[in-house]
Motif scaffolding. Structure first.
Motif, short mmCIF file in Angstrom:
data_model
loop_
_atom_site.label_atom_id
_atom_site.label_comp_id
_atom_site.label_asym_id
_atom_site.label_seq_id
_atom_site.Cartn_x
_atom_site.Cartn_y
_atom_site.Cartn_z
N GLU A 160 -60.67 36.60 74.99
CA GLU A 160 -61.61 35.75 74.25
C GLU A 160 -62.91 35.51 75.02
O GLU A 160 -63.92 35.15 74.43
CB GLU A 160 -60.95 34.40 73.92
CG GLU A 160 -59.73 34.48 73.03
CD GLU A 160 -58.41 34.71 73.77
OE1 GLU A 160 -57.36 34.62 73.14
OE2 GLU A 160 -58.42 35.01 74.99
N GLN A 161 -62.89 35.73 76.33
CA GLN A 161 -64.08 35.53 77.16
C GLN A 161 -64.87 36.83 77.38
O GLN A 161 -65.85 36.84 78.12
CB GLN A 161 -63.66 34.97 78.53
CG GLN A 161 -62.95 33.64 78.44
CD GLN A 161 -62.35 33.26 79.78
OE1 GLN A 161 -63.02 33.37 80.81
NE2 GLN A 161 -61.10 32.83 79.78
N GLY A 162 -64.41 37.92 76.74
CA GLY A 162 -65.09 39.20 76.89
C GLY A 162 -64.73 39.95 78.16
O GLY A 162 -65.38 40.93 78.51
N ILE A 164 -61.40 43.38 84.74
CA ILE A 164 -62.73 43.93 84.99
C ILE A 164 -63.74 43.08 84.21
O ILE A 164 -63.58 42.85 83.01
CB ILE A 164 -62.79 45.41 84.54
CG1 ILE A 164 -61.69 46.19 85.26
CG2 ILE A 164 -64.16 46.00 84.81
CD1 ILE A 164 -61.38 47.53 84.67
N GLU A 165 -64.79 42.63 84.92
CA GLU A 165 -65.74 41.72 84.30
C GLU A 165 -67.19 42.14 84.54
O GLU A 165 -67.51 42.75 85.55
CB GLU A 165 -65.59 40.31 84.89
CG GLU A 165 -64.25 39.68 84.65
CD GLU A 165 -64.18 38.31 85.28
OE1 GLU A 165 -64.65 37.34 84.64
OE2 GLU A 165 -63.66 38.22 86.41
N PHE A 221 -54.23 37.08 74.65
CA PHE A 221 -54.20 36.21 73.47
C PHE A 221 -54.05 34.76 73.91
O PHE A 221 -53.08 34.40 74.57
CB PHE A 221 -53.06 36.58 72.52
CG PHE A 221 -53.00 35.71 71.30
CD1 PHE A 221 -53.92 35.87 70.29
CD2 PHE A 221 -52.04 34.72 71.19
CE1 PHE A 221 -53.89 35.05 69.16
CE2 PHE A 221 -51.99 33.90 70.08
CZ PHE A 221 -52.91 34.07 69.06
N ASP A 222 -55.02 33.95 73.56
CA ASP A 222 -54.96 32.51 73.75
C ASP A 222 -54.66 32.13 75.20
O ASP A 222 -53.82 31.27 75.46
CB ASP A 222 -53.93 31.92 72.79
CG ASP A 222 -54.11 30.41 72.59
OD1 ASP A 222 -55.24 29.91 72.80
OD2 ASP A 222 -53.11 29.75 72.25
#
Length: 185
Positions: free
Chosen positions: A41-43, A107-108, A139-140
């Motif tokens: 959810e944070q990419g 990986i960000e 997920f979540d």
């Protein structure tokens, strides 16, 4: 650098539909041997990386001496007993099964430029019964991972980019599927 150059060269050969473009996000050593990827959810990108094929996981196609015993297995514990029975046939005995690890890599792109600038091992799988890692699904706040014989739930509880919680939600023994009867894995 070399891997990124090779990846850029490969991207240059892609035939994309009109209006589409491909850009490099990450290359080795940030990511290697991916078999599944997913965004949370944070990419952030989570990659399931496989490194244990025939060097930590075993099957009867590559080790025929396992065939007869393998066909008689009823449980996951029976599989571990089979490995122990034949441990002298593996270089290093039972340690052969834990020498290498499949892993989940986090990986960000922290600076928002569209390229990965951070990569770290989120979790590893190297126990004798761990098969090949096959899937990842964030997920979540949890990361769900399939690595035979388990379905795992992972969670980074302290925000350091590594899973402190590693909980087996299901162990591949007997599965009941409504309307389909039951079967053993």
């Amino acid at each position: 650098e070399k891997a990124a150059s090779a990846a850029q060269a490969a991207i240059a050969t892609f035939k994309l539909p009109k209006g589409m473009k491909a850009e490099l996000f990450a290359a080795e050593p940030q990511i290697g041997n991916p078999v599944a990827i997913a965004l949370d959810e944070q990419g952030r990108l989570f990659a399931a990386e496989e490194y244990r094929f025939n060097i930590g996981t075993e099957e009867n196609r590559t080790r025929p001496f396992l065939l007869e015993d393998d066909l008689q297995l009823q449980t996951v514990d029976d599989r571990l007993a089979m490995f122990k029975k034949f441990e002298k046939k593996f270089d290093g005995g039972m340690a052969w099964f834990t020498k290498n690890a499949d892993r989940i890599q986090l990986i960000e792109d922290r600076d928002g430029d569209g390229r990965a600038d951070s990569s770290k091992t989120f979790a590893e799988f190297r126990e004798p019964l761990d098969g090949l890692i096959a899937g990842v699904l964030p997920f979540d706040g949890d990361i769900y991972v399939t690595c035979i014989p388990n379905l795992w739930r992972l969670r980074d509880q302290d925000g350091d980019g590594k899973a402190e919680l590693k909980e087996a939600l299901h162990r591949g023994e007997k599965i009941e599927l409504r309307g389909f009867g039951s079967f053993r894995l």
